[in-house]
Design an enzyme around this catalytic site. Sequence first.
Site, mmCIF file in Angstrom:
data_model
loop_
_atom_site.group_PDB
_atom_site.id
_atom_site.type_symbol
_atom_site.label_atom_id
_atom_site.label_comp_id
_atom_site.label_asym_id
_atom_site.label_seq_id
_atom_site.Cartn_x
_atom_site.Cartn_y
_atom_site.Cartn_z
ATOM 1 N N HIS A 112 -8.166 -18.719 -35.006
ATOM 2 C CA HIS A 112 -9.541 -18.605 -34.555
ATOM 3 C C HIS A 112 -9.549 -18.247 -33.071
ATOM 4 O O HIS A 112 -8.493 -18.148 -32.433
ATOM 5 C CB HIS A 112 -10.312 -19.914 -34.796
ATOM 6 C CG HIS A 112 -9.776 -21.081 -34.003
ATOM 7 N ND1 HIS A 112 -8.693 -21.831 -34.420
ATOM 8 C CD2 HIS A 112 -10.170 -21.617 -32.825
ATOM 9 C CE1 HIS A 112 -8.436 -22.774 -33.529
ATOM 10 N NE2 HIS A 112 -9.322 -22.668 -32.545
ATOM 11 N N LYS A 141 -13.674 14.174 -8.572
ATOM 12 C CA LYS A 141 -14.826 13.809 -7.741
ATOM 13 C C LYS A 141 -15.743 12.939 -8.592
ATOM 14 O O LYS A 141 -16.346 13.407 -9.547
ATOM 15 C CB LYS A 141 -15.579 15.039 -7.232
ATOM 16 C CG LYS A 141 -16.696 14.679 -6.257
ATOM 17 C CD LYS A 141 -17.439 15.902 -5.765
ATOM 18 C CE LYS A 141 -18.435 15.504 -4.680
ATOM 19 N NZ LYS A 141 -19.397 14.479 -5.142
ATOM 20 N N GLU A 192 -17.864 17.046 -12.052
ATOM 21 C CA GLU A 192 -18.688 17.518 -10.940
ATOM 22 C C GLU A 192 -17.870 18.369 -9.980
ATOM 23 O O GLU A 192 -18.385 19.291 -9.355
ATOM 24 C CB GLU A 192 -19.285 16.329 -10.190
ATOM 25 C CG GLU A 192 -20.247 16.749 -9.085
ATOM 26 C CD GLU A 192 -20.594 15.622 -8.138
ATOM 27 O OE1 GLU A 192 -21.214 15.913 -7.098
ATOM 28 O OE2 GLU A 192 -20.248 14.467 -8.416
ATOM 29 N N HIS A 204 19.262 3.550 -6.504
ATOM 30 C CA HIS A 204 19.991 2.607 -7.352
ATOM 31 C C HIS A 204 19.912 3.084 -8.797
ATOM 32 O O HIS A 204 18.909 3.664 -9.210
ATOM 33 C CB HIS A 204 19.394 1.210 -7.226
ATOM 34 C CG HIS A 204 19.566 0.609 -5.854
ATOM 35 N ND1 HIS A 204 20.319 -0.510 -5.616
ATOM 36 C CD2 HIS A 204 19.069 0.991 -4.643
ATOM 37 C CE1 HIS A 204 20.288 -0.804 -4.331
ATOM 38 N NE2 HIS A 204 19.526 0.098 -3.710
ATOM 39 N N ASP A 243 30.313 -6.644 -8.271
ATOM 40 C CA ASP A 243 29.885 -6.521 -6.881
ATOM 41 C C ASP A 243 30.451 -7.707 -6.105
ATOM 42 O O ASP A 243 30.055 -8.852 -6.330
ATOM 43 C CB ASP A 243 28.356 -6.507 -6.807
ATOM 44 C CG ASP A 243 27.826 -6.413 -5.382
ATOM 45 O OD1 ASP A 243 28.640 -6.226 -4.457
ATOM 46 O OD2 ASP A 243 26.598 -6.535 -5.199
ATOM 47 N N LYS A 279 28.262 -4.896 3.089
ATOM 48 C CA LYS A 279 29.368 -5.792 3.433
ATOM 49 C C LYS A 279 30.440 -5.824 2.359
ATOM 50 O O LYS A 279 31.548 -6.277 2.611
ATOM 51 C CB LYS A 279 28.827 -7.219 3.633
ATOM 52 C CG LYS A 279 27.822 -7.376 4.746
ATOM 53 C CD LYS A 279 27.379 -8.833 4.871
ATOM 54 C CE LYS A 279 26.710 -9.333 3.594
ATOM 55 N NZ LYS A 279 26.312 -10.760 3.677
ATOM 56 N N ALA A 284 19.941 1.572 3.499
ATOM 57 C CA ALA A 284 18.897 1.305 4.499
ATOM 58 C C ALA A 284 19.383 0.245 5.474
ATOM 59 O O ALA A 284 18.797 -0.833 5.618
ATOM 60 C CB ALA A 284 17.620 0.862 3.801
ATOM 61 N N ARG A 285 20.449 0.551 6.142
ATOM 62 C CA ARG A 285 21.077 -0.352 7.101
ATOM 63 C C ARG A 285 21.312 0.370 8.428
ATOM 64 O O ARG A 285 21.217 1.604 8.497
ATOM 65 C CB ARG A 285 22.400 -0.902 6.543
ATOM 66 C CG ARG A 285 22.221 -1.747 5.283
ATOM 67 C CD ARG A 285 23.552 -2.136 4.683
ATOM 68 N NE ARG A 285 23.381 -2.987 3.504
ATOM 69 C CZ ARG A 285 23.398 -4.317 3.524
ATOM 70 N NH1 ARG A 285 23.572 -4.940 4.689
ATOM 71 N NH2 ARG A 285 23.245 -5.020 2.414
#
Length: 821
Positions: free
Chosen positions: A48, A236, A372, A634, A652, A690, A760-761
Amino acid sequence: MARGPDPLAAYNAKRDFALTEEPRGKSGAASTTGLRFVVQKHDARRLHYDFRLEWQGVLLSWAVTRGPSPDTREKRLAVRTEDHPLSYRDFEGTIPAKAYGGGTVMLWDEGLWLPENDPAQGLKDGKLGFTLQGQRMTGSWALVRMKNKGEKRENWLLIKHRDSAACDDPDALTDGFDTSVTTGRTMAQIASGAKAKPQRKPSATQGGKRPAFRKPQLATLVSDAPGGDDWIFETKFDGYRCLAALGKGGPRLWTRNGHDWTDRFQSLTAAFGALPCKSALIDGEVMAARIKGSAFSSLQAALAEGRPLVFYAFDLLSLDGKDLTDAPLLDRKARLAKLLDGLPEDGPLRVSTHIPGDGAQILAHACKTGAEGIIAKRAGAPYRGRRTTDWLKVKCTKRQEFVIGGYSPSDKPGRPFASLLVGEMGPEGLRYRGRVGTGFAEGDFDELQAALRTRKTSPFIDVPSDIAAGAVWVTPGTVIEVDFTELTADGHIRHGSYLGLRKDKTAKEVTLEVPRKAPATRSDRVTVAGIAITHPDRLIFPGTTITKVDVARYYDRASARLMDIAGKRPLSLLRLPEGQGGESFFQKHAGAGFPAALHRVEITDSSGGATTAFDATKAAAFVAAAQMGTVEVHIWGARTDRLDRPDRLVFDLDPDEGLGWSDVRRAAFDLRDLLAQLDLATVPVVTGGKGIHVCVCLRRTQGWDTVKLFTKTVAYMMAEREPKRFTAVMSKSKRKGRIFIDWLRNERGATAIAPYAIRARTGGPVAVPVTWDALDEIAGADAFDIDAAIAHLSAPCPYMTALAQPQTLTARTLDALSSLM
């Protein structure tokens, strides 16, 4: 059903809170954004739908046995049940079988309800009328109490009233929607404990300072669509411009002139209040949810009759206290899409889609489909609160706002005027622009009569004498929208048709718009691999000379190698639109506005839901990603043609702070030697950070479960052998002085940095695969900058050698691993 002094006494008495996770019954504070309602799909002894209305600190509740029906001929039985606490409107989960109401509960719908009569009197009399503004249930409804024929229960009927939300399919709602409005899960997924889809979960965290109104950016009318690939194009809209300010105190919805129309747009506030942010200022357009006739007249009717509204969001001016107006348009749109990610496609909040491409072709298509017109916006432009040429509007038809200055009386019974006399504001005053005598619906005459105020003299600076004769003059304060075919030689509109009142605009704003010529294509960009790079001189890495175009050129040089390694895999892109030091974010799902060279692919995510991802099917894809501010790429461990069969595994090696490069390098050699005992050849990738990735290229013969179990077993075995050197647990507390052997990248949907991708280091190092002999001589994981990585491309690649010789995790491999444990 009689109610005692404590309206929640019956609720608490029925439940054992040691068994159920349902909230304990206690009075709650009323919502600040209006009366809320919720519908919970409940699979108990029988399926229900529990329909609940917020009233006087509780949720009035009815069990609708067959669920709500949008068919006005249907009268669905609704059994009154005990009042529930307000906190119950957030409950979704499974009530244990032994507990009261045992079964699965889904949050099937939620929103605001607006009483159509006095609720207290309606409950007493047995007839409660209300308008619902939910994600699924909308429009006018009623609950009517049935005569009691000796039953212990209190039976009501839930009935849909005839309006635009009604339809002839009695089960359109229950058959059409089978997932939660907040978590996106099915009943089976809720019952199994499947994780909620994060994008579906509302968040009431808007406690930040609500932004003040600011003037919106306006578009300049031009005759033709602009050319060049630095433009994107949107529909638009033909509605009311609206700025939504979110934060502490609840949403505020402003018109383009700064008028607070939160009360008029009240049906939208609950949806805004659920967005996961502390504060935001969103630019968009309010439209009617259902269009019948023109879009603008449909909006007028929706506002007058309380019908559902939708908000099309197309820009994000601030988020969580940060001003975004100086950021490029596409970056603002990316943040906007992330904020609104996962909302129902047919819900009250929607993201306005945009596409790059040929402006003339897009305009032609828009006009062919009855739109439009289109809005063209420079992809890299900031947001400015004025009319600019960075936003352009191109119309398919002649449309214009005009000010009413008078009318010609009608000789037809019941019609107060034959035509409206309209004009626009010029330097000298109100200039006459013609008559509007068609397009009026029956209710328009009453609405216009109520808005007009007669005066004795003409407000126009000039009116043809034959028109002025017999005219009735009015105070020029009422603005209307008019469609017309053209302006005549004397500047008068031809075949003007009334579309509706413009209550969001003032008379002094209305001036005649004359289309300009579209601006010439800008030349302040550089093309790399056929992709236009905007803002090419933007510095990406402070302390270096590396700019956005340098990143794009690197990815062009490395694209052939990247295609071999990262091509035709789902990609996750780390974007730094403003360079290092600015905001950064991962983009896993394909968004609009990206160059076509970056391919989209439909995939099934780890939770079983369908999503659209990026993948590279051509070398230019990596340059296209760089154009959108991508620095890191990645990749999945499987290709898009067989996502269930990984073709590589990755360990890793992630060192704790304080450990040196020699520790990581020694760990890599130890892992190599262990895998060699299992007849698995490996290749190391210095990650640019690293650590080191130790990779194995695989034949696609095993599934994710096998690969994940194998890598987990290896990681835990090394940690057990040398617990002072290694850990296989992600927890920071377990890593102290150790190297974390990260095996978690080997599951469906997980990603790892692609070989030859920039990081990005500081300095912009590159992840580069090397030989084991070379690893012994390398000074660090960040030893390769862009120039060194380019030089490395000319040498034989050990990763490519491994790709050409894929290996298999056979039963013999797994047996050999067991013997080493």
